[in-house]
Design an enzyme around this catalytic site. Sequence first.
Site, PDB file in Angstrom:
ATOM      1  N   ASP A  93      49.579  -8.167  36.635  1.00 49.04           N
ATOM      2  CA  ASP A  93      48.623  -8.995  35.905  1.00 49.04           C
ATOM      3  C   ASP A  93      48.865  -8.879  34.397  1.00 49.04           C
ATOM      4  O   ASP A  93      49.751  -8.118  33.971  1.00 49.04           O
ATOM      5  CB  ASP A  93      47.194  -8.556  36.301  1.00 49.04           C
ATOM      6  CG  ASP A  93      46.199  -9.699  36.210  1.00 49.04           C
ATOM      7  OD1 ASP A  93      46.484 -10.704  35.527  1.00 49.04           O
ATOM      8  OD2 ASP A  93      45.112  -9.578  36.818  1.00 49.04           O
TER       9      ASP A  93
ATOM     10  N   LYS B  26      52.091  -7.075  42.252  1.00 46.09           N
ATOM     11  CA  LYS B  26      51.459  -8.124  41.437  1.00 46.09           C
ATOM     12  C   LYS B  26      51.218  -7.533  40.061  1.00 46.09           C
ATOM     13  O   LYS B  26      50.495  -6.551  39.925  1.00 46.09           O
ATOM     14  CB  LYS B  26      50.135  -8.551  42.073  1.00 46.09           C
ATOM     15  CG  LYS B  26      49.294  -9.467  41.177  1.00 46.09           C
ATOM     16  CD  LYS B  26      47.982  -9.860  41.863  1.00 46.09           C
ATOM     17  CE  LYS B  26      47.064 -10.652  40.929  1.00 46.09           C
ATOM     18  NZ  LYS B  26      45.778 -11.018  41.583  1.00 46.09           N
TER      19      LYS B  26
ATOM     20  N   ASP C  99      42.138 -18.220  37.710  1.00 48.81           N
ATOM     21  CA  ASP C  99      41.731 -17.489  38.915  1.00 48.81           C
ATOM     22  C   ASP C  99      40.855 -18.397  39.770  1.00 48.81           C
ATOM     23  O   ASP C  99      39.944 -19.054  39.262  1.00 48.81           O
ATOM     24  CB  ASP C  99      40.865 -16.275  38.536  1.00 48.81           C
ATOM     25  CG  ASP C  99      41.672 -15.165  37.901  1.00 48.81           C
ATOM     26  OD1 ASP C  99      42.910 -15.271  37.825  1.00 48.81           O
ATOM     27  OD2 ASP C  99      41.042 -14.176  37.478  1.00 48.81           O
TER      28      ASP C  99
ATOM     29  N   SER D 204      51.996 -12.801  36.332  1.00 50.03           N
ATOM     30  CA  SER D 204      50.809 -13.546  35.892  1.00 50.03           C
ATOM     31  C   SER D 204      50.957 -14.169  34.509  1.00 50.03           C
ATOM     32  O   SER D 204      50.042 -14.848  34.054  1.00 50.03           O
ATOM     33  CB  SER D 204      49.585 -12.629  35.887  1.00 50.03           C
ATOM     34  OG  SER D 204      49.265 -12.236  37.201  1.00 50.03           O
TER      35      SER D 204
ATOM     36  N   ASP E   4      44.591  -5.255  45.391  1.00 47.90           N
ATOM     37  CA  ASP E   4      44.515  -5.781  44.029  1.00 47.90           C
ATOM     38  C   ASP E   4      43.950  -4.693  43.110  1.00 47.90           C
ATOM     39  O   ASP E   4      44.097  -3.493  43.387  1.00 47.90           O
ATOM     40  CB  ASP E   4      43.698  -7.086  44.047  1.00 47.90           C
ATOM     41  CG  ASP E   4      44.064  -8.015  42.907  1.00 47.90           C
ATOM     42  OD1 ASP E   4      43.577  -7.779  41.784  1.00 47.90           O
ATOM     43  OD2 ASP E   4      44.828  -8.988  43.115  1.00 47.90           O
ATOM     44  N   ASP E   5      43.302  -5.085  42.049  1.00 47.18           N
ATOM     45  CA  ASP E   5      42.854  -4.152  41.012  1.00 47.18           C
ATOM     46  C   ASP E   5      41.872  -3.115  41.580  1.00 47.18           C
ATOM     47  O   ASP E   5      41.290  -3.305  42.643  1.00 47.18           O
ATOM     48  CB  ASP E   5      42.187  -4.957  39.882  1.00 47.18           C
ATOM     49  CG  ASP E   5      42.182  -4.219  38.548  1.00 47.18           C
ATOM     50  OD1 ASP E   5      42.583  -3.038  38.497  1.00 47.18           O
ATOM     51  OD2 ASP E   5      41.772  -4.836  37.547  1.00 47.18           O
TER      52      ASP E   5
ATOM     53  N   ARG F  34      51.521 -16.787  39.029  1.00 48.83           N
ATOM     54  CA  ARG F  34      50.228 -17.442  38.909  1.00 48.83           C
ATOM     55  C   ARG F  34      50.287 -18.410  37.738  1.00 48.83           C
ATOM     56  O   ARG F  34      50.437 -18.005  36.604  1.00 48.83           O
ATOM     57  CB  ARG F  34      49.148 -16.386  38.692  1.00 48.83           C
ATOM     58  CG  ARG F  34      48.742 -15.656  39.994  1.00 48.83           C
ATOM     59  CD  ARG F  34      47.852 -16.559  40.840  1.00 48.83           C
ATOM     60  NE  ARG F  34      46.844 -17.149  39.974  1.00 48.83           N
ATOM     61  CZ  ARG F  34      45.790 -16.489  39.497  1.00 48.83           C
ATOM     62  NH1 ARG F  34      45.548 -15.272  39.856  1.00 48.83           N
ATOM     63  NH2 ARG F  34      44.953 -17.088  38.672  1.00 48.83           N
TER      64      ARG F  34
END
Length: 416
Positions: free
Chosen positions: A159, A157, A220, A191, A81-82, A216
């Site tokens: 975001d 992914k 979160d 997202s 992820d990030d 998503r």
Amino acid sequence: MILFDTLFLYLTLLINPVFNLDNGLALTPPMGFMTWQRFRCIVDCKSYPDECISENLIKRQAELMVQDGYLDAGYEYIIIDDCWSSKERDENGRLQADPERFPNGIPALADYVHNLGLKFGIYGDYGTLTCGGYPGSINYLEVDAETWAEWGVDYVKLDGCYSELEDMEAGYAEFANYLNKTGRPMVYSCSWPAYFEFGGYPVNFEILATTCNLWRNWADIQDSWSSLTTITKWFGDNQDRFSKFSAPGHWNDPDMLLIGNYGLTEDQSKSQMAIWSVMAAPLLMSLDLNTVKPEFKSILLNKDAIAINQDSLGIMGKRIYQKNDIEIWSKPILPIINGYYTYAVAFVSYRDDGHAYRVEEKLETLGLTSPNGYLVENIFEPNNVDLIDFENIWARINPSGTVFLRLTPIGSVLSN
Ligand SMILES: *[C@@H]1O[C@H](CO)[C@@H](O)[C@H](O)[C@H]1NC(C)=O
């Protein structure tokens, strides 16, 4: 030329806003491991050498995914992820990994993961910066799609921090196009619906389902039962807007599994596994596989729950009952016998009053109408199947726990 391409793209968007994602991926809900819920944006490897976002972390978790049976159970993606990248792009405007935490670079890490038999995922952001403050993709959409394809990425992914809501729907579709143009099939997780829901913009699920493999929908998840139940309540309350867009190739995503971390008890972990399986949600675990306790590991590896989640019809099950802080969630699955679906049914308790609460309902109230009755399998307690007669179904549910059943119609057909 660039101007012409952009113009062409916008004309295409105006004429036909629906892109066909059509990458042949995610025919069942994606399963894997994602760093965020457990490891967040820990970048201080001096203080937290085993937890910082780094190639060592990814290698170690990837090895455990294989050694401990997660890959065999279906968890095939490992997704950073990030907070993996350097704060600056390189001199050619390309993203680059943080050189201290990823000394061998992302392509070598992707190779390592691939050699273990896993697939490799990465995180980007549609806006000017990622949520953690790393370079965003907004003026580099095509470059970033190409970079990730060259690196051997299998899952992206994207975001939506630091971006303009009004640009997102078209922009995410533009990026889908760049992914497609690379020629490398990559699962695409979007997202923008979460940002739209919070920003008061209507989500166009038709466009979403033809642009992204998963999306998503909302908030979160955080590491607690209260966060989990806020999410399940929202999905139950809003299910009729989007459940029909769940199908092979595109999925609603209520966010990561918390199972094996700090916030959920064993019963609550069973509740998450059951509801996520009924919702046909992506199963993205996020925990330290090196320290997971056996009771949580066995929930994550429960073969029947996974089979229900991965059912090839891809129907998103729904909340069909709410009474006395008990919910029943139900999902039609295969096999269909004499015209009657098999069902996965989860009796979920939101109660905290300290004793196992008994629910009893008529089978037909739950849509269970097979005339010959049903064979019962109890997913978490295989020996406890005395839960049904020809008219009624009952369950005794632990506080914040779930009784999770598979009900297969009893058929009289013996031909084959
Ligand atoms: C790109 O899109 C075309 C047409 O929709 C599809 O056939 C092809 O498989 C896609 N390629 C990738 C890499 O996603």
